[in-house]
Design an enzyme around this catalytic site. Structure first.
Site, PDB file in Angstrom:
ATOM      1  N   GLY A 428       0.844  -1.195   0.000  1.00 23.67           N
ATOM      2  CA  GLY A 428       0.000   0.000   0.000  1.00 23.67           C
ATOM      3  C   GLY A 428       0.874   1.238   0.000  1.00 23.67           C
ATOM      4  O   GLY A 428       0.644   2.185  -0.743  1.00 23.67           O
ATOM      5  N   ALA A 429       1.890   1.220   0.839  1.00 24.90           N
ATOM      6  CA  ALA A 429       2.828   2.336   0.938  1.00 24.90           C
ATOM      7  C   ALA A 429       4.037   1.869   1.739  1.00 24.90           C
ATOM      8  O   ALA A 429       3.988   0.812   2.368  1.00 24.90           O
ATOM      9  CB  ALA A 429       2.176   3.515   1.633  1.00 24.90           C
ATOM     10  N   MET A 430       5.104   2.654   1.678  1.00 21.57           N
ATOM     11  CA  MET A 430       6.313   2.290   2.437  1.00 21.57           C
ATOM     12  C   MET A 430       6.913   3.544   3.049  1.00 21.57           C
ATOM     13  O   MET A 430       7.109   4.556   2.374  1.00 21.57           O
ATOM     14  CB  MET A 430       7.305   1.606   1.477  1.00 21.57           C
ATOM     15  CG  MET A 430       8.667   1.322   2.076  1.00 21.57           C
ATOM     16  SD  MET A 430       8.561   0.156   3.469  1.00 21.57           S
ATOM     17  CE  MET A 430       9.942   0.696   4.475  1.00 21.57           C
ATOM     18  N   GLU A 431       7.244   3.432   4.341  1.00 19.70           N
ATOM     19  CA  GLU A 431       7.550   4.621   5.144  1.00 19.70           C
ATOM     20  C   GLU A 431       8.992   5.109   5.065  1.00 19.70           C
ATOM     21  O   GLU A 431       9.442   5.818   5.972  1.00 19.70           O
ATOM     22  CB  GLU A 431       7.230   4.314   6.604  1.00 19.70           C
ATOM     23  CG  GLU A 431       8.172   3.287   7.291  1.00 19.70           C
ATOM     24  CD  GLU A 431       7.650   1.860   7.267  1.00 19.70           C
ATOM     25  OE1 GLU A 431       6.788   1.560   6.419  1.00 19.70           O
ATOM     26  OE2 GLU A 431       8.112   1.051   8.093  1.00 19.70           O
ATOM     27  N   ASN A 432       9.747   4.793   4.005  1.00 17.73           N
ATOM     28  CA  ASN A 432      11.146   5.245   3.918  1.00 17.73           C
ATOM     29  C   ASN A 432      11.283   6.661   4.494  1.00 17.73           C
ATOM     30  O   ASN A 432      10.504   7.539   4.146  1.00 17.73           O
ATOM     31  CB  ASN A 432      11.597   5.289   2.461  1.00 17.73           C
ATOM     32  CG  ASN A 432      11.176   4.079   1.686  1.00 17.73           C
ATOM     33  OD1 ASN A 432      11.541   2.978   2.018  1.00 17.73           O
ATOM     34  ND2 ASN A 432      10.346   4.282   0.665  1.00 17.73           N
ATOM     35  N   HIS A 464      -0.814   6.412   8.770  1.00 13.34           N
ATOM     36  CA  HIS A 464       0.024   5.266   9.148  1.00 13.34           C
ATOM     37  C   HIS A 464       1.503   5.538   8.813  1.00 13.34           C
ATOM     38  O   HIS A 464       2.385   5.387   9.662  1.00 13.34           O
ATOM     39  CB  HIS A 464      -0.485   4.032   8.397  1.00 13.34           C
ATOM     40  CG  HIS A 464       0.251   2.774   8.705  1.00 13.34           C
ATOM     41  ND1 HIS A 464      -0.202   1.843   9.610  1.00 13.34           N
ATOM     42  CD2 HIS A 464       1.417   2.278   8.225  1.00 13.34           C
ATOM     43  CE1 HIS A 464       0.652   0.839   9.671  1.00 13.34           C
ATOM     44  NE2 HIS A 464       1.653   1.079   8.835  1.00 13.34           N
ATOM     45  N   GLU A 465       1.743   5.950   7.589  1.00 17.42           N
ATOM     46  CA  GLU A 465       3.141   6.136   7.162  1.00 17.42           C
ATOM     47  C   GLU A 465       3.809   7.293   7.906  1.00 17.42           C
ATOM     48  O   GLU A 465       5.002   7.245   8.188  1.00 17.42           O
ATOM     49  CB  GLU A 465       3.221   6.359   5.648  1.00 17.42           C
ATOM     50  CG  GLU A 465       2.622   5.233   4.807  1.00 17.42           C
ATOM     51  CD  GLU A 465       3.131   3.847   5.173  1.00 17.42           C
ATOM     52  OE1 GLU A 465       4.288   3.728   5.599  1.00 17.42           O
ATOM     53  OE2 GLU A 465       2.343   2.885   5.062  1.00 17.42           O
ATOM     54  N   HIS A 468       4.939   6.196  11.258  1.00 14.54           N
ATOM     55  CA  HIS A 468       6.203   5.438  11.155  1.00 14.54           C
ATOM     56  C   HIS A 468       7.431   6.342  11.202  1.00 14.54           C
ATOM     57  O   HIS A 468       8.522   5.869  11.527  1.00 14.54           O
ATOM     58  CB  HIS A 468       6.252   4.695   9.822  1.00 14.54           C
ATOM     59  CG  HIS A 468       5.681   3.305   9.872  1.00 14.54           C
ATOM     60  ND1 HIS A 468       5.979   2.408  10.854  1.00 14.54           N
ATOM     61  CD2 HIS A 468       4.841   2.654   9.022  1.00 14.54           C
ATOM     62  CE1 HIS A 468       5.344   1.267  10.612  1.00 14.54           C
ATOM     63  NE2 HIS A 468       4.645   1.391   9.508  1.00 14.54           N
TER      64      HIS A 468
HETATM   65 ZN   LIG Z   1       3.439   0.149   8.405  1.00 14.62          ZN
END
Ligand SMILES: [Zn+2]
Length: 1025
Positions: A428-432, A464-465, A468
Site C-alpha cells: 500500500g505504501a512504504m515509510e522510507n 500510518h506512514e 512510522h
Molecule cells: Zn506500516
C-alpha cells in the site's frame, strides 16, 4: 593430510564462531580437508527450511550419524568395533592425537591380538568393499559427502565461509555508508560503488555483511589513518545473502576501517529491491521509472550492507542519471554535478542514523506540488497528468505532521518529506524516512470519483506512514520478531490520529471491523504470538500480517483504555525520547509505561501475557444475583469435538470492562483485572443485564452463559440503544463466533440479529452482513441454490425497509453515504427491489455520455458492476479503464470487470494482469480476490493460482502479505474433503518453504473448519430457514 595447530581446536565455544578460520585461512584448502571445528550445538539456533547445507552442531565427543551407521553395521557383522570406531572418529575429527597410533614396545600377546584384529579388519574391509557403497548409510551414498557440507558453509569459490548463522555477527558494526549508483533504465543494469566505514568491536579478520545477487568486481580495506587501501578477498555465501571480507591482517578492536566495494547488478523486475517499472504518459508513450522497496530484506540487493534493522548508520547517497530524469532520496538534494555528456550526478545530504530497510531512492520524471510546514517542505510527487488528485493528500499530510509533532513532543527531524505515487507498486505504501512511497490509489483523491471509503483509505495510509516516521524510523525494532512495535504502533496511531484530526470519517468503525477479522485469524490453531522468533526470509515476510498490524494496535488500544488514569501519551513520549536513533524490544516499551505508572500498575507483567501468547481469551460470564463469575480460556476454533477444551496453560491478564442496566454513575464502565483462570465480581446491587468488553475496548470475546444471551437478545429487541453501536456490533460478532464452535446454537444467533429491523447504525448491520455472507458463501459454493435464496430472503426481511430508504445520490453525511453504499451493493448483488433497474438506468446514461456524466461516488461501483453484466457494458468499461486517469474510478471499474460471470473474461483479466501491460501486475491480487468471491469465479481463481504459482511467487515473493492474501482468498470458501485434499496436495508438491508457510497452514485449517461447520450446522440451517 595436513594437520592444524591444536590451539585452534581448543578455542572456547563462544570464540569458535567469531574466530573460526580467521588465522591463516590459506594454509590448508579447507574445502578439501575434513573439518576440524564442528560448530557446537548451542551455536546453531536455526536450520533454514530448505537448507541445502543444514548447519548442525556436533559436540567433540558426539558421534555423527555416519559413524552410527557404520557402528551399527559393524555390530551386525559381529565385529568388535571400538578401536576401529575410535580410529574413525579420530580420523574424522582429525588431528587430535598422533596419527600413527601404533603400540610402542608391543608384547607377543599384543602382537597376536593385533594380528587377529588385523585379519578381522581386512575381512570386514573386503566385505565392505564388495558390498554396494550405500549399504551402511541410512539414505544412500550422498550422505558421506554431505556430512562435511552439513557442518561448514561453503563459499561460492569452494572455500569455507567463516560464518554459519543467518543473523550477522556483531563483531564489526557499520557507522557510515557512501553509496554511488549509476542505474541505466534502458538496459536495466546498474553499477554501484559503496564505501562503508565500520568499527571493530571484537578482534577478527573477517567482516561479514549482506549482499544479494551483486556482481562484486573489486574490494579494498583501509584502516583509519591508513594511507593505502589494501585489496581484500571476498567470500560469498548466497544461501544467507552474505559475503565475508577477509582482511590481510587482524582488525584492531576500537578502530575504524573503510571498506570499498565496486559492483554491478540488474534492476529487479519484481516489486522488491531496486526495481524498474513503466507507465504511460499523456501521449501513451512508455516511460521507465526506477524505485526502491527494501523492507524487509532487499537493501542488500542494491548495495552490500549490514542489512538488519539494528545496524543503524548514516548514509551519503549519490545517483548518476540522464539529464532528462530527476532523482529523489531520503534526504534533500545537495548538489548536482556533470559527469559525462548527458549524465549528471545528484548528491544528497548525509542522512540521520537509520536502518538499511528505510533507505530509498527513485529515478523518474514525476512532478510535484509542495507546501512548507514548520521548516519542513512537504511535497507530493506524481505523474504530471495526475497532479490535480494530490491536493487532499497534501492537506492530510500537513495536518498529521502537525498532530504527531505535538502528540509525541518530538519534531519531525528532516527538512523535507516527499510522498511519491509510484505507478506500479506492490504494497500500500512504504515509510522510507523522508521519502514515502505509495500506490496511486492510496495517495490520490478525486472529488468526482473517490468514494467515502476511498477517502478513508487515503487518509489512513498517510496517517500510518507518517506515524512510522517516529515509530519505526526514529525508534526501530531491534529484530523482525518485534515487528509489531513498528506496525502495531503505526496502526494504533493511524486510527488515533484520524479520530482526532478527521472525526467526521468515523474510522473507528473501520478499526472495529478489522479487529473482528483479525480475531478470526487469531482463533486458528496455527496462529502465532505477536512477538514470535523469526530467522529465515519467509518467516520475516510472514510477520507482515494482520496480527502484527491489527492485533498489535488492538493491544495498545486496550492498554491505553486500561491506563486511563495514567498518561499513556507520556509513556510513549518517554519511549520515543529515550530510544531515538536506536533500536528496541517490547520490554523497552513496557519499561517506559511502568515508569509512568510508577509501579502501581505493572504494565510489563500484564502485556507479556498478550504479546508472547498466541490467540486471545474467551471470557465466560455467569450471573447469579449480585455475583458475576468470570472464567477465561483460549478461544480456539477447533476442528476437534464439539465439547472442546482449550489449552489449560493459557492465561491472560485481562483488563475487563463491563456495564450494567444500572450503569449511570461516573464509575461506568467498571474495570476489573482478571489475572487468574476465574474470579467472582461482586456487584453493588441487583441488575437486569450486564455487558462486558464495553465498546470492544479489549481484545477478547465474551460468552454469556445460562440465560445471559437470552437477556441480551431481549434487551436488543426492546431497547437497542441501551448499548452503544460498537457493543451491538460486538454482540453480533461474538454470538456468531461462539455458534461456530458450538457454544451457542444457530437458532440463538439468528434470534439475536432479528433486532436489526430496528437498527440504524452501519456498524452492527455491516457486521451482521459479514457474518451472514460467510454462511452464504459456504452454502452457495456447495451449489445449494434453494438454501442460498432463503439466506438472502432472511436478510432481506431484516433490511428491506432500510434499503428502500436509500437514495442514489451523494447526499448525506460521510457515514450515511458509506451505509448507503453497503446496502445498495448488497441489494443489487442479490437483485432485490428495483436496485438492478435503477443501476442499469444510471449505467446506460453514463455510457451514453461516454463516461463524462458524473455518477454518485457511493454507488459508482454498484452501477459499474451491474453494467459489466452485459458484453457491451463490459467492453465499454474496459475501454474506460484504459483511458481513465482517476485511480479511484479505475479501481471501481476493475472490480466490476472482475465480477462478471463470463469465465473467459475472468481468465483474460487474470492473465492480462499477470503479463502487466494493459492492466498492471500490482492489480492482480485484487483481481484474484474479486474473482474468487463469485460462484463462477472461485474455482477459476484457484486454478489460476495453481497454474501460475511460480510466476506469482517470483513477482510477489514467498511469504509476502500479497502471497498470504492470494492463498487465503483463493481457498477460504472450500468446504469439501476433495478440496481439502487438493489444496494440501498442491502445496505439498511445492518446496518445503511453501508447504510450511503459515498462510498455507491457515488455508488448510480454514477448509477443515468449513467442513466441520457444514457438518454441524447445515441441517440446522435448512430447518431454520
Ligand atoms: Zn506500516
Amino acid at each position: 593430510m595436513e594437520s592444524f595447530p591444536h590451539g585452534r581446536i581448543q578455542l572456547p565455544r563462544n570464540m569458535i564462531e567469531n574466530s573460526m578460520f580467521e588465522e591463516e585461512p590459506d594454509v590448508v584448502d579447507l574445502a578439501k580437508e575434513p573439518c576440524l571445528h564442528p560448530l557446537e550445538p548451542d551455536e546453531v539456533e536455526y536450520e533454514p527450511r530448505s537448507s541445502r547445507l543444514l548447519v548442525r552442531g556436533l559436540g567433540e565427543h558426539e558421534m555423527d550419524e555416519d559413524e552410527e551407521d557404520y557402528e551399527s553395521s559393524a555390530k551386525l557383522l559381529g565385529m568388535s568395533f571400538m578401536n576401529r570406531s575410535a580410529g574413525l572418529r579420530n580420523n574424522a575429527a582429525g588431528y587430535r592425537q598422533n596419527s600413527d597410533g601404533s603400540c610402542s614396545m608391543p608384547s607377543t600377546r599384543t602382537m597376536v591380538v593385533c594380528a587377529v584384529v588385523l585379519v578381522i579388519a581386512i575381512s570386514v574391509i573386503m566385505v565392505i568393499y564388495l558390498l554396494p557403497k550405500c549399504t551402511f548409510t541410512k539414505e544412500g551414498c550422498r550422505r558421506k559427502n554431505r556430512t562435511m557440507e552439513l557442518i561448514y558453509p561453503i563459499a561460492t569459490n569452494g572455500k569455507i565461509f567463516p560464518w554459519a548463522k543467518i543473523r550477522l555477527p556483531s563483531n564489526v558494526v557499520p557507522l557510515h555508508y557512501e553509496l554511488v549508483l549509476q542505474p541505466n533504465l534502458t538496459t536495466t543494469e546498474f553499477a554501484g560503488f559503496v564505501q562503508i566505514t565500520v568499527k571493530v568491536i571484537q578482534v577478527t579478520r573477517n567482516i561479514v555483511l549482506h549482499s544479494s545477487r551483486l556482481n562484486i568486481t573489486k574490494a579494498t580495506l583501509t584502516s583509519a589513518g591508513g594511507r593505502r587501501a589494501k585489496p581484500v578477498e571476498i567470500l560469498e555465501y548466497p544461501m544467507h545473502d552474505q559475503i565475508a571480507v577477509v582482511a590481510p591482517d587482524k582488525l584492531s578492536v576500537g578502530q575504524n576501517y573503510t571498506l570499498t566495494i565496486d559492483y554491478s547488478s540488474n534492476l529487479s523486475d519484481t516489486y522488491y529491491g531496486f526495481y524498474r517499472v513503466f507507465y504511460k504518459d499523456e501521449q501513451a508513450q512508455k516511460r521507465w521509472f526506477a524505485a526502491t522497496q527494501f523492507e524487509p530484506l532487499a537493501a542488500r540487493s542494491a548495495f552490500p550492507c549490514f542489512d538488519e534493522p539494528a545496524f543503524k548508520a548514516t548514509f551519503l547517497i549519490k545517483i548518476q542519471r540522464d539529464e532528462q530524469h530527476s532523482t529523489l532520496s531520503n534526504m534533500p538534494k545537495k548538489v548536482t554535478i556533470p559527469v559525462t555528456a548527458g549524465i549528471v550526478q545528484d548528491e544528497f545530504s548525509v542522512s540521520l542514523k537509520m536502518s538499511t530497510y528505510l533507505v530509498a531512492f527513485i529515478v523518474s520524471d514525476l512532478k510535484n506540488v509542495s507546501r512548507e510546514m514548520n521548516r519542513t517542505l512537504v511535497s507530493i510527487y506524481a505523474m504530471q497528468q495526475k497532479l490535480d488528485q494530490v491536493e487532499y493528500a497534501l492537506d492530510a499530510t500537513v495536518k498529521f505532521l502537525e498532530f504527531y509533532q505535538k502528540y509525541f513532543h518530538i519534531d519531525y527531524p528532516l527538512q523535507k518529506l516527499d510522498l511519491v505515487a509510484v505507478p506500479d507498486f506492490q504494497a500500500g505504501a512504504m515509510e522510507n524516512w523522508g521519502l514515502i512511497t505509495f500506490r496511486e490509489t492510496t495517495l490520490f483523491y478525486d472529488d468526482k470519483t473517490s468514494s467515502v471509503m476511498d477517502k478513508k483509505l487515503v487518509t489512513a495510509v498517510i496517517a500510518h506512514e507518517l506515524a512510522h516516521q517516529w515509530f519505526g524510523n526514529l525508534v526501530t525494532m531491534e529484530w523482525w520478531n518485534d515487528l509489531w512495535l513498528n506496525e502495531g504502533f503505526a496502526t494504533f496511531m493511524e486510527y488515533y490520529a484520524m479520530e482526532k484530526t478527521f472525526p467526521e470519517l468515523h474510522t473507528d468503525e473501520e478499526f472495529l471491523k478489522l479487529r473482528f477479522k483479525t480475531m478470526m485469524k487469531d482463533s486458528l490453531n496455527v496462529s502465532h504470538p505477536v512477538s514470535s522468533a523469526v530467522q529465515s526470509s519467509e518467516q520475516i515476510e510472514e510477520m507482515f500480517d494482520t496480527l502484527s498490524y491489527i492485533k498489535g494496535a488492538s493491544l495498545l488500544m486496550m492498554l491505553k483504555n486500561y491506563m486511563k488514569n495514567y498518561p499513556f501519551q507520556a509513556g510513549l513520549q518517554d519511549y520515543l525520547y529515550s530510544h531515538s536513533y536506536g533500536s528496541t524490544r517490547s520490554d523497552d516499551l513496557w519499561d517506559s509505561m511502568n515508569m509512568i505508572t510508577n509501579g502501581t500498575l505493572d504494565v510489563k507483567k500484564m502485556m507479556k501475557t498478550w504479546i508472547l501468547q498466541k490467540g486471545f481469551p474467551l471470557v465466560t460470564v455467569k450471573r447469579e444475583g449480585k455475583r458475576l463469575s468470570v472464567q477465561q480460556e483460549r478461544f480456539l476454533r477447533s476442528v476437534e469435538s464439539e465439547n472442546w477444551t482449550s489449552d489449560a496453560s493459557s492465561l491472560w491478564h485481562i483488563p475487563l470492562s463491563y456495564t450494567t442496566s444500572n450503569c449511570s454513575s461516573f464509575l461506568c464502565p467498571y474495570a476489573y483485572l482478571l489475572d487468574q483462570k476465574s474470579a467472582v465480581i461482586e456487584l453493588q446491587e441487583e441488575v437486569k443485564w450486564v455487558k462486558f468488553n464495553v465498546d470492544m475496548d479489549g481484545y477478547y470475546i465474551v460468552h454469556y452463559a445460562e440465560d445471559g444471551w437470552t437477556i441480551l437478545i431481549d434487551l436488543l429487541k426492546r431497547e437497542p440503544t441501551a448499548l452503544s453501536a460498537k457493543d451491538r456490533a460486538q454482540l453480533i460478532n461474538n454470538i456468531f463466533s461462539l455458534m461456530g464452535v458450538g457454544k451457542v446454537s444457530l437458532l440463538k444467533a439468528f434470534q439475536l440479529i432479528d433486532y436489526l429491523e430496528k437498527e440504524n447504525h452501519p456498524a452492527p448491520i455491516t457486521e451482521a452482513l459479514f457474518q451472514l455472507n460467510l454462511i452464504y458463501n459456504l452454502v452457495e459454493k456447495r451449489g445449494m441454490h434453494s438454501l442460498t435464496a432463503r439466506v438472502v430472503k432472511r436478510i432481506k426481511t431484516l433490511l428491506q425497509s432500510k434499503i428502500d430508504q436509500q437514495t442514489w445520490t451523494d447526499d448525506g453525511t460521510l457515514s450515511e453515504r458509506q451505509f448507503q453504499s453497503t446496502l445498495l451493493t448488497f441489494a443489487c448483488s442479490h437483485g432485490l427491489g428495483n436496485c438492478t433497474t435503477t443501476a442499469t438506468k444510471l449505467f446506460t446514461e453514463w455510457k451514453h455520455s461516454n463516461g463524462t456524466q458524473s455518477l454518485p461516488t457511493a454507488v459508482m461501483k454498484t452501477v459499474f458492476t451491474i453494467g459489466a453484466k452485459t458484453a457491451d457494458g463490459w467492453d465499454f468499461l474496459l475501454d474506460m479503464y484504459a483511458s481513465s486517469i482517476s485511480e479511484a474510478e479505475k479501481r471501481k471499474i476493475l472490480e466490476a470487470l472482475a465480477s462478471t460471470e463470463d469465465v473467459r473474461k475472468l481468465i483474460w483479466l487474470m492473465q492480462t494482469s499477470l503479463e502487466g501491460d494493459a492492466i498492471s501486475t500490482q492489480e492482480l491480487p485484487h483481481i484474484i480476490t474479486t474473482v474468487s468471491q463469485s460462484l463462477s469465479g472461485h474455482l477459476l481463481a484457484w486454478d489460476f493460482v495453481k497454474e501460475n504459482w511460480e510466476k506469482l511467487i517470483w513477482k510477489f515473493h514467498l511469504g509476502s502479505y500479497t502471497i498470504q492474501n492470494i492463498v487465503t482468498m483463493s481457498t477460504f470458501q472450500f468446504s469439501t474433503e476433495a478440496h481439502l485434499h487438493e489444496v494440501k496436495a498442491f502445496f505439498e508438491s511445492k518446496s518445503e518453504e511453501t508447504s510450511q508457510l503459515r498462510c498455507v497452514k491457515e488455508a488448510i485449517e480454514t477448509i477443515e473448519l468449513n467442513i466441520q461447520w457444514m457438518m454441524r450446522n447445515l441441517a440446522k440451517l435448512e430447518q431454520l430457514l
